[in-house]
Design an enzyme around this catalytic site. Structure first.
Site, PDB file in Angstrom:
ATOM      1  N   GLY A  70       0.827  -1.200   0.000  1.00  0.00           N
ATOM      2  CA  GLY A  70       0.000   0.000   0.000  1.00  0.00           C
ATOM      3  C   GLY A  70       0.862   1.251   0.000  1.00  0.00           C
ATOM      4  N   HIS A 200      -3.075  -7.800   1.881  1.00  0.00           N
ATOM      5  CA  HIS A 200      -3.047  -8.370   3.235  1.00  0.00           C
ATOM      6  C   HIS A 200      -4.080  -7.720   4.153  1.00  0.00           C
ATOM      7  CE1 HIS A 200      -0.680  -5.388   5.705  1.00  0.00           C
ATOM      8  NE2 HIS A 200      -0.385  -4.942   4.511  1.00  0.00           N
ATOM      9  N   THR A 236      10.362  -7.977 -12.051  1.00  0.00           N
ATOM     10  CA  THR A 236       9.769  -9.298 -12.240  1.00  0.00           C
ATOM     11  C   THR A 236       8.576  -9.444 -11.311  1.00  0.00           C
ATOM     12  OG1 THR A 236      11.889 -10.230 -12.884  1.00  0.00           O
ATOM     13  CG2 THR A 236      10.217 -11.782 -12.104  1.00  0.00           C
ATOM     14  N   CYS A 323       2.579   1.417  11.528  1.00  0.00           N
ATOM     15  CA  CYS A 323       3.774   2.151  11.130  1.00  0.00           C
ATOM     16  C   CYS A 323       4.222   3.147  12.185  1.00  0.00           C
ATOM     17  CB  CYS A 323       3.540   2.863   9.813  1.00  0.00           C
ATOM     18  SG  CYS A 323       3.122   1.714   8.503  1.00  0.00           S
TER      19      CYS A 323
END
Lengths: 397, 397
Positions: A70, A200, A236, A323
């Site tokens: 995010g 998630h 990738t 966070c």
């Protein structure tokens, strides 16, 4: 008894999601850009996941750019739109209660010569759309307002903000990391040009997220390189994680109503319990909030001690966004809704998920008031406190 | 018979790596920033993985910043150093054979007012360190030269370039995505300040990569947000992938010599075979090249057709880097080593891994020359070709 009440920080992986991912760890390991069978299998799987992910938010598959988090989606949106439009103007509007991944990106842009307006919020943490309208200038190229706050649960009037942005011809981004998969999110009715969300948060894997970029909106990549994601995000592809995000999106779409009803009923019990505690205050909006989200400040309590004591009793919660848990500062979000710094210290956030049961919440209503009593007995913070006797929730049931 | 000869594009996941990852999908799903047990387990696992990842390149754990891809690491390094040092100067030096994730980032920086020197290479794709020395000005803040080319296998004289950068006080980054885990890489002897590498190049998972940032080197984040990775890269950590990278790093360190010897011996057989084909040329350096890397241009052949016909015979290969396979342009790397555009069309790259066997290569030496013959029979590209009869490798064995 362990009760995980920190679903806004992250969620367990749904077993069906893991099952969907496994073949892409074991057999289909090819690089999706390659021209042979193993690579093509991976490429097809990505496109299937893209369609499912798009469907969850009522977007077109080509409007989905997969990212790794995010935070990456938010950085991509804010910098990508700023750089793509810097010749038109260099003014950006964000709210004061954005996630750090938007706020700190805005501060970075300020250092690169952009001007940023940080909009205030009311006591519920709600942005006033009229303030947005007033803040728009001829130089404004981007408005970014979070859809739902992970810290206080408040859901913003995004539709209305989006409508204003459209009228004024300004690109509008919303960070919907805490909302997509947890409440219905329809990018069409939100009037949003860009929407960040992450797997998630709805029982998908870590490492898979997306940015919705409305068809026709030009964006400068954050990660340059190969031609992955239509040249908008190189690297990738994390095929198993993307496959997992697709499967998680399918499950979220299918189960959304059930999930919402389930967590809301249990969430309300937590709120009922907590508000019986003296000097405990619900933060965020009382109704316009995430259904699985209950957040409080408890006066005369030090938040970290509360978390640790709850954890010792098997109840896992947070003092704010994951966070900032370790940042040991009063949350800027709480400050911005007018909570005094010393009260903001007593912040606690309980967020629910689909596996939480009635029994879990019964246990919670026994433990939480007892933990508060205990902390007020021993804490220096509680010296000024002359409240009631030890609060209970269960007694009044 | 299926033979995967595209290990430079990506690798299968080592079964022991997947095994190490599984508990972090199933049980330890907590957010590593949280203060309770499930989160702490995840945090500990990340730090264990960081130590193992650091050890592979002889770095300190705190010098490792986890990212999601080699491309992200390259973007982070080049932009992060440019932004951190733009007040000192705005000149960057890169080679012409950098990966797109460096080249396109350099082009982005040019649009933001930086000057970039693109250094030429010789016919083997080698940068001349003397050219670097000459290109450095008082404004130069960063040199970025790829360690080993995924397209032509050439290994650059990184130690010497690093020595020059140190003498001149210029920060030096090397993209070691194709080399770390495949040859010994010691950041101390490379004299590098920043090194990009990625787990899926050494049997680790996709979605986990790293940037080595030498202690004391200041870098501006690419992804702003929370305090993850010491504030240098925000976003909820992809714990299972990071754990997988750590385990893959341990295995790579343990098995490196064995892996190198194994792929080199088989690679040499591929080269011996291919060079018996008329008008087939080895690209890149004959000795200073990745041990598992064999790359050619075959005249009068169209590369895509060659790949498809090989794939139909179960041999999976690439025409260049995975990121350019689908771009359908003559590779800038091949052009930069002096291959004419029409010859560059006939590019093919075979890259080996530890599970490739002698039998696989015997099969290859039967199929590859036959495919070339067949294509030259049917292809309009071969009209001008008047070479020998159908080449063989096996006949001469």
């Amino acid at each position: 008894m362990n009760i995980y009440l920190d679903h806004v920080a992250t969620n367990p992986l749904h077993p069906e999601v893991l099952e969907a991912m496994m073949p892409y760890f074991r057999e289909h390991y090819g690089n999706p850009l390659s021209l042979y069978e193993p690579g093509m299998k991976a490429r097809e799987a990505i496109e299937t996941a893209r369609a499912a992910t798009a469907s969850l938010i009522n977007a077109k598959p080509k409007e989905i750019v997969f990212t790794a988090s995010g935070a990456e989606s938010n950085n991509f949106a804010v910098k990508g739109i700023a750089y793509a439009n810097q010749n038109k103007g260099k003014h950006v509007i964000v709210s004061k209660i954005e996630h750090h991944s938007v706020l700190n990106t805005a501060r970075f842009l300020e250092k690169q010569g952009f001007a940023v307006t940080y909009l205030p919020v009311d006591k519920y943490g709600t942005v006033n759309p009229a303030d947005i309208e007033k803040a728009i200038t001829k130089e404004t190229i981007l408005i970014s307002v979070i859809h739902a706050s992970p810290e206080i649960g408040t859901i913003q009037p995004i539709e209305e903000i989006g409508r204003i942005a459209r009228q004024k011809g300004v690109i509008f981004h919303t960070d919907a990391v805490a909302s997509v998969g947890n409440i219905p999110v329809d990018v069409q009715s939100l009037n949003a040009d860009l929407v960040s969300f992450t797997a998630h948060q709805f029982y998908g894997p870590k490492g898979a997220a997306a940015l919705y970029v409305k068809e026709g909106v030009r964006i400068v990549p954050l990660v340059y390189g190969g031609i992955q994601e239509g040249g908008r995000r190189a690297g990738t592809e994390n095929v198993p994680a993307i496959v997992g995000m697709g499967r998680a999106a399918e499950l979220a779409k299918r189960d959304l109503k059930k999930r919402v009803d389930h967590v809301r009923a249990l969430r309300d019990k937590i709120i009922d319990c907590a508000l019986k505690i003296d000097k405990a205050l619900l933060t965020g909006h009382p109704e316009k909030r995430l259904p699985g989200h209950a957040s409080f400040v408890v006066e005369y309590i030090e938040g970290e001690a509360m978390l640790l004591l709850l954890a010792a009793k098997g109840i896992y919660s947070a003092s704010g966004s994951a966070c900032s848990s370790k940042a040991l500062k009063a949350s800027p979000v709480l400050i911005s809704i007018g909570i005094p710094a010393h009260v903001a210290q007593g912040s606690v956030v309980f967020t629910l998920g689909e596996t939480i049961t009635e029994d879990d919440i019964t246990y919670f209503t026994e433990i939480f008031p007892a933990v508060i009593s205990r902390l007020r007995e021993i804490s220096p913070y509680a010296k000024g406190w002359e409240g009631t006797e030890g609060p209970t929730c269960t007694a009044q049931k």
